[in-house]
Enzyme design. Structure first.
Site, PDB file in Angstrom:
ATOM      1  CG  HIS A  97      -7.581  -2.617  10.321  1.00  0.00           C
ATOM      2  ND1 HIS A  97      -6.311  -2.207  10.605  1.00  0.00           N
ATOM      3  CD2 HIS A  97      -7.449  -3.642   9.429  1.00  0.00           C
ATOM      4  CE1 HIS A  97      -5.439  -2.930   9.923  1.00  0.00           C
ATOM      5  NE2 HIS A  97      -6.095  -3.807   9.212  1.00  0.00           N
ATOM      6  NE  ARG A 127       0.180  -8.381   2.306  1.00  0.00           N
ATOM      7  CZ  ARG A 127      -0.591  -7.828   3.239  1.00  0.00           C
ATOM      8  NH1 ARG A 127      -1.688  -8.429   3.639  1.00  0.00           N
ATOM      9  NH2 ARG A 127      -0.245  -6.693   3.799  1.00  0.00           N
ATOM     10  CG  ASP A 149      -7.597  -6.922   7.197  1.00  0.00           C
ATOM     11  OD1 ASP A 149      -6.850  -6.562   8.111  1.00  0.00           O
ATOM     12  OD2 ASP A 149      -7.637  -6.347   6.090  1.00  0.00           O
ATOM     13  CB  SER A 181      -0.048  -3.598   9.422  1.00  0.00           C
ATOM     14  OG  SER A 181      -1.150  -2.935   8.853  1.00  0.00           O
ATOM     15  CB  CYS A 193      -0.063  -6.771  15.879  1.00  0.00           C
ATOM     16  SG  CYS A 193       0.739  -5.204  16.240  1.00  0.00           S
ATOM     17  NE  ARG A 241      -2.350  -1.278   3.614  1.00  0.00           N
ATOM     18  CZ  ARG A 241      -1.888  -0.489   4.546  1.00  0.00           C
ATOM     19  NH1 ARG A 241      -1.945   0.823   4.405  1.00  0.00           N
ATOM     20  NH2 ARG A 241      -1.354  -0.982   5.633  1.00  0.00           N
ATOM     21  CE  LYS A 257      -6.035  -3.434   4.828  1.00  0.00           C
ATOM     22  NZ  LYS A 257      -6.339  -3.909   6.189  1.00  0.00           N
ATOM     23  CE1 TYR A 296       2.163  -7.355  -4.305  1.00  0.00           C
ATOM     24  CE2 TYR A 296       1.332  -6.295  -2.324  1.00  0.00           C
ATOM     25  CZ  TYR A 296       2.006  -7.334  -2.938  1.00  0.00           C
ATOM     26  OH  TYR A 296       2.499  -8.365  -2.179  1.00  0.00           O
TER      27      TYR A 296
HETATM   28  C1  OXD Z   1      -2.877  -4.237   6.457  1.00  0.00           C
HETATM   29  C2  OXD Z   1      -3.380  -5.323   5.604  1.00  0.00           C
HETATM   30  O1  OXD Z   1      -1.881  -3.592   6.087  1.00  0.00           O
HETATM   31  O2  OXD Z   1      -4.323  -5.999   6.025  1.00  0.00           O
HETATM   32  O3  OXD Z   1      -3.465  -3.988   7.506  1.00  0.00           O
HETATM   33  O4  OXD Z   1      -2.861  -5.500   4.501  1.00  0.00           O
HETATM   34 MN    MN Z   2      -5.292  -5.106   7.682  1.00  0.00          MN
END
Ligand code: OXD
Ligand code: MN
Length: 613
Positions: free
Chosen positions: A244, A390, A291, A266, A268, A73, A224, A215
Site C-alpha cells: 500500500h 471521491r 496508492d 489512509s 495521511c 469500504r 484493494k 462503491y
Molecule cells: C484507502 C484508499 O482507504 O486508498 O487507503 O481508498
Molecule cells: Mn489506499
C-alpha cells in the site's frame, strides 16, 4: 466479442457458471474502448444515476450520488476466507471458505435478473509487464465498468495477453439488487443492505467474491481486493512485494533521479505527497503511483516497482489548488465524481476546495438543496460532500506523471518511507540502522487517535502496520516474516547494499498549543532531499538510540519554522519513546503470538536497551 469466441476454456467455463448462477438478462464482454466507456455513461444517465457536469468547466465528467449505506469500504464485512483461520491471522475477519461460499451463492442466485452481466478483463500493471497480473471481474454495474476503465487497463488487449490458458484472478461482483420485470433503477443507487454486503477473498484459489456494494474498493476489485489482499498472498508465495505504497520520482538540482515508495495509513496525504510541488529550489517530484506498489527484484539485484493502477481514486474533500495543484489539474476532464456537491453552474464542490460555492443554492451528496456555502467550510454534520467523496481520474491526466510510469520493467526503488499521524514522540525523519530495524518501523506504523474519532481512545496509537492493516490477505505475523525474508534473500545474494533504505517520517507533530510544528505539503521536499542524500551515504546524519536523525544544519528550515522547532522535530524524545516501546510490547506485538518474527522482538529489545543505555 461473444462468449463463444473466447479462446480461454477455463475463463469461458467460469463465466458460464456465473451466468447460470446469477441469471442476467444478457452478457457483454468488455473491449475497453472509448465507445464502450461512453455507452456505460449513457446507460447510467438513462438510469438517472449520472449527472453530466458543465462541459465548459469539466468536459466529459459526471457526478454520482451513492446510497447513504454505501459510501466507503466496509471493513467489518470484508473477509479473508483461507482454509485455516490461523492463515487469516489476528487482524482479519475470517469465515470458513465453504460456509462463506454457501452463504454467498445463496445471495448470488438470480442476483443479476433484469441486468446486464459485464465481463471485464483487466490488467493490473502495464499489459505485458513481468510484474503485472490479470483479473477478470464479472459485474452488473456499468458504474463499476466505467471506473475500471479508468483505474485499470481493460479489454481485448488483456484477453490477448491472457491467451488460451494464462492465469487470471476470478472476481465476482454484484450490487445485489436484481430488478423485477419492468423495474428500473430510476435514480436510486443499487446496492444491498449492510448485513448482506460481503467483500470476500479466498487466498488459496485467488478468488474474490463481492456482493451488495457498488462503491470504491468494495466494487472496483482490481484495487484493494486484487492489487493488495490477493496480491499480498501471491507476493508471499512468489517472493515479491505487494504494498500500500505511493511511488514518486525525485530529481535533485544536478538532474539525478531516485525513486521512493511510501506507505501511509489512509488520510495521511499519500496522494498529495505523490504529486508534491517542492518548495526547495531546483528539486523536482514526479508521480509514478499514489496508492499501490508491486515490487520484484530485477536482474541487477535491485527492487523494481510498478504502479499496478492506471488512475487515481482520490479523496475529494481537502483537495485544492494549494494542497494538491496537480490533482486539481488531473480532474479537469474525463473524471467521475462520487458524492460531491453540485453547484448551480454545474460544477462539483467539496469542503476545503479553496472557495465557496457560486449562486444561491447547492445540491449536497444526498441530493438535497442547501444554501450555497460562502466559504469552503461547512458546520460539522452539515457537510455538502461526503467525507469519503471521491474522484476517479486517468493517471495520464496528471501533469507530473513521470514518463516511465508505464515502463513494463518498473522503476528501481532507493528508499521506503513509513509514516502516520503522530502528534508526539516520532521525529520528522528517522532512518533505520538495518533492514530488520526498518521492518520494525513498518510494523509499528500507525496514527494517533484524535478527539474527532473514538473518544475513549484519544491519545492512543492505532497501529496500522505497513499501512496494510485492512489490506493484508494473510496472517500479519507471516507478512512481517516475508519482509524479513526479502532482506535476507538480498543479503544472501550479496545485494544487501542494493536494498532500499528505510525511513520513518512524521509530518504531523504538534506543539504544546496543539499547532502543527511542520507545514507539510511542498515543504516535505526538504525531508525528501535529506533522504535522497542519505541514499548516497551523505554525512548528513547523527546516530541515535532510535535510528539516524538529521545532523543539525542538514535540513534547512522553511521560512515559518524556527531553528529551535526544527531541532525539536529532529531530536529523540527519550521518555516518549520509552512509552512507545512499552505500548508496542504490551498492546501491539502480543497479538501476533509465535508468528512474530524473532528479529522484530530482537529490535524491540535492542531499542529499549539503547534508550536505557
Ligand atoms: C484507502 C484508499 O482507504 O486508498 O487507503 O481508498
Ligand atoms: Mn489506499
Amino acid at each position: 466479442m461473444t462468449l463463444n469466441e473466447l479462446k480461454h476454456a477455463n475463463l469461458k467455463k467460469w463465466i458460464e457458471e456465473a451466468v447460470s448462477l446469477m441469471t442476467p438478462d444478457s452478457v457483454e464482454i468488455c473491449d475497453g474502448s472509448q465507445s464502450e466507456y461512453d455507452r456505460m455513461l449513457k446507460t447510467l444517465l438513462d438510469a438517472g444515476l449520472a449527472t453530466p457536469l458543465n462541459s465548459e468547466k469539466r468536459s466529459n465528467s459526471y457526478l454520482f450520488r451513492s446510497d447513504p449505506s454505501d459510501v466507503a469500504r466496509v471493513e467489518n464485512r470484508t473477509y479473508i476466507a483461507s482454509k485455516n483461520k490461523d492463515d487469516a491471522g489476528p487482524t482479519n475477519n475470517w469465515v470458513d471458505p465453504a460456509e462463506l461460499k454457501k452463504t454467498m451463492s445463496g445471495l448470488y442466485k438470480g442476483c443479476m435478473k433484469g441486468r446486464v452481466m459485464y465481463v471485464v478483463p483487466f490488467s493490473m500493471g502495464p499489459v505485458g509487464s513481468v510484474i503485472a497480473k490479470i483479473g477478470v471481474e464479472i459485474t452488473d454495474s456499468p458504474y463499476v465498468v466505467a471506473n475500471m476503465h479508468v483505474m485499470t487497463r481493460v479489454g481485448t488487449k488483456v484477453l490477448s495477453a491472457l491467451g488460451s490458458d494464462g492465469f487470471f484472478a476470478p472476481c465476482y461482483h454484484s450490487v445485489g439488487k436484481p430488478l423485477a420485470d419492468g423495474e428500473k433503477d430510476n435514480g436510486k443507487w443499487p446496492c444491498a443492505p449492510i448485513e448482506q454486503k460481503y467483500i470476500s477473498h479466498f487466498p488459496e484459489t485467488r478468488e474474490i467474491w463481492s456482493y451488495g456494494s457498488g462503491y470504491g474498493g468494495n466494487a472496483l476489485l482490481g484495487k484493494k481486493c486484487l492489487a493488495l489482499r490477493i496480491a499480498s498472498v501471491l507476493a508471499r508465495d512468489e517472493g515479491w512485494l505487494a504494498e500500500h505504497m505511493l511511488i514518486l520520482k525525485l530529481t535533485n538540482p544536478k538532474g539525478v533521479s531516485k525513486y521512493v515508495a511510501g506507505a501511509f495509513p489512509s488520510a495521511c496525504g499519500k496522494t498529495n505527497l505523490a504529486m508534491l510541488i517542492p518548495t526547495l529550489p531546483g528539486w523536482k517530484v514526479q508521480t509514478v503511483g499514489d496508492d499501490i506498489a508491486w515490487m520484484k527484484f530485477g536482474p541487477d539485484g535491485r527492487l523494481y516497482a510498478i504502479n499496478p493502477e492506471a488512475g487515481f481514486f482520490g479523496v475529494a474533500p481537502g483537495t485544492n489548488e494549494s494542497s494538491n495543484q496537480n490533482a486539481m489539474a488531473s480532474i479537469k476532464s474525463n473524471t467521475i465524481f462520487t458524492n460531491c456537491g453540485l453547484t448551480e453552474d454545474g460544477d462539483i464542490w467539496w469542503e476545503q476546495i479553496g472557495h465557496g460555492a457560486p449562486g444561491a443554492e447547492i445540491i449536497d451528496w444526498k441530493g438535497q438543496k442547501k444554501p450555497a456555502p460562502k466559504t469552503d467550510k461547512s458546520p460539522k454534520g452539515e457537510e455538502i460532500a461526503h467525507a469519503n467523496a471521491r474522484f476517479t481520474a486517468p493517471a495520464k491526466q496528471c501533469p507530473v506523471m513521470a514518463p516511465e510510469w508505464e515502463d513494463t520493467k518498473g522503476v528501481p526503488i532507493s528508499a521506503f518511507l513509513f509514516g502516520g499521524r503522530r502528534p508526539s514522540t516520532i521525529p520528522l525523519v528517522n532512518q533505520s540502522n538495518s533492514w530488520a530495524h526498518g521492518v520494525f518501523m513498518g510494523s509499528i506504523t500507525g496514527s494517533e487517535v484524535t478527539a474527532a474519532a473514538i473518544t475513549d481512545q484519544v491519545g492512543q496509537v492505532r497501529r496500522d502496520p505497513f499501512a496494510m492493516l485492512p489490506f493484508c490477505g494473510y496472517n500479519m505475523g507471516d507478512y512481517f516474516k516475508h519482509w524479513i525474508k526479502i532482506g535476507a534473500k538480498a543479503e544472501a545474494e550479496g545485494n544487501g547494499d542494493k536494498l532500499p533504505k528505510i525511513f520513518f517520517v512524521n509530518w504531523f507533530r504538534k506543539d504544546k498549543n496543539d499547532k502543527f510544528m511542520w507545514p507539510g505539503y511542498g515543504e516535505n521536499s526538504r525531508v525528501l532531499a535529506w533522504i535522497f542524500d542519505r541514499c548516497d551515504n551523505a554525512d548528513n546524519f547523527v546516530e541515535t538510540p532510535i535510528g539516524n536523525l538529521p545532523k543539525p544544519g542538514s535540513i534547512e528550515p522553511p521560512a515559518d519554522v524556527s531553528a529551535e522547532t526544527l531541532k525539536e522535530l529532529c531530536s529523540v524524545d527519550i521518555e516518549g519513546w520509552k512509552k512507545e516501546i512499552a505500548d508496542v510490547r504490551k498492546n501491539h506485538y502480543p497479538q501476533f503470538g509465535d508468528k512474530l518474527p524473532k528479529e522484530l522482538a530482537g529490535e524491540l529489545d535492542a531499542i529499549e536497551k539503547r534508550l536505557n543505555g
